[in-house]
Design a protein around this motif. Structure first.
Motif, short mmCIF file in Angstrom:
data_model
loop_
_atom_site.label_atom_id
_atom_site.label_comp_id
_atom_site.label_asym_id
_atom_site.label_seq_id
_atom_site.Cartn_x
_atom_site.Cartn_y
_atom_site.Cartn_z
N ARG A 124 0.81 -1.15 0.08
CA ARG A 124 -0.03 0.07 0.06
C ARG A 124 0.93 1.44 0.18
O ARG A 124 0.58 2.26 -0.75
CB ARG A 124 -1.03 -0.20 1.04
CG ARG A 124 -1.85 1.27 1.04
CD ARG A 124 -2.84 0.95 2.27
NE ARG A 124 -3.66 2.33 2.34
CZ ARG A 124 -5.03 2.19 2.34
NH1 ARG A 124 -5.78 0.99 2.11
NH2 ARG A 124 -5.67 3.27 2.13
N GLY A 125 1.97 1.45 0.68
CA GLY A 125 2.60 2.51 0.71
C GLY A 125 3.78 2.68 -0.25
O GLY A 125 4.50 3.63 -0.30
N ALA A 126 3.86 1.60 -1.20
CA ALA A 126 4.99 1.78 -2.03
C ALA A 126 4.33 1.80 -3.50
O ALA A 126 4.57 1.18 -4.54
CB ALA A 126 5.70 0.42 -1.99
N LEU A 127 3.42 2.64 -3.86
CA LEU A 127 2.75 2.80 -5.14
C LEU A 127 3.20 4.00 -5.73
O LEU A 127 2.42 4.84 -5.82
CB LEU A 127 1.31 2.65 -5.11
CG LEU A 127 0.65 2.35 -6.31
CD1 LEU A 127 0.97 0.89 -7.23
CD2 LEU A 127 -0.72 2.40 -6.39
N PRO A 128 4.21 4.21 -6.11
CA PRO A 128 4.64 5.75 -6.93
C PRO A 128 3.97 5.42 -8.48
O PRO A 128 4.11 4.40 -9.05
CB PRO A 128 6.14 5.39 -7.01
CG PRO A 128 6.69 3.98 -6.96
CD PRO A 128 5.56 3.59 -6.06
N VAL A 129 3.38 6.50 -8.80
CA VAL A 129 2.57 6.36 -10.14
C VAL A 129 3.72 5.86 -11.38
O VAL A 129 3.45 5.04 -12.04
CB VAL A 129 1.84 7.39 -10.32
CG1 VAL A 129 1.12 7.39 -11.91
CG2 VAL A 129 0.66 7.64 -9.32
N ALA A 130 4.78 6.79 -11.23
CA ALA A 130 5.72 6.29 -12.35
C ALA A 130 6.86 5.58 -11.49
O ALA A 130 7.00 5.76 -10.56
CB ALA A 130 6.36 7.67 -12.93
#
Length: 146
Positions: A124-130
């Motif tokens: 959940r905390g590791a979702l950079p869009v790019a």
């Protein structure tokens, strides 16, 4: 051999059927074309083909809709779909949305297109869009669901 016995034996070889994304992880489905450089070489205008762009946008929308996704991005011959964080689509099985995504895109793109697909799960905390979804400014749509 009876059909139910045959079905049971066939299921023994389905090693990925029970593979599920962990609860709490985001699922990103990536779809891309197989041998698209040869296909586009023969059928597309250079440097930009509006017809192919429209087809890829339509394919991304179809995959977004079929998977009840939150976000879609298409670039070149690739489509990325972010599923809602709390999705329980197919009981979070990985195999089914991967299959549905590739077939949904191929159905829009026509008989000359072969698509493949894969899934990635991100905490959940590791979702950079790019770079997972590439450039968010090139999004092709957002679902109102989820």
């Amino acid at each position: 051999m009876k059909s139910d016995e045959m079905a049971a034996k066939m299921r023994l070889g389905e090693c990925f059927h029970e593979l599920r994304a962990l609860q709490g992880a985001y699922i990103v489905i990536r779809v891309d074309g197989r041998s698209f450089s040869r296909l586009t070489e023969r059928t597309c205008e250079k440097p930009f083909d509006t017809g192919f762009h429209r087809q890829m946008t339509d394919a991304a929308k179809a995959v977004l809709t079929s998977l009840h996704g939150s976000y879609a991005h298409a670039q070149s011959d690739e489509i990325s779909i972010l599923l809602p964080h709390a999705t329980n689509l197919f009981d979070r099985e990985v195999e089914k949305p991967v299959s549905v995504a590739a077939s949904s895109a191929a159905a829009i793109l026509g008989e000359q297109a072969t698509m493949r697909s894969r899934a990635r799960a991100r905490p959940r905390g590791a979702l950079p869009v790019a770079p997972i979804l590439k450039r968010p400014s090139a999004s092709v749509g957002r679902s109102t669901e989820g």
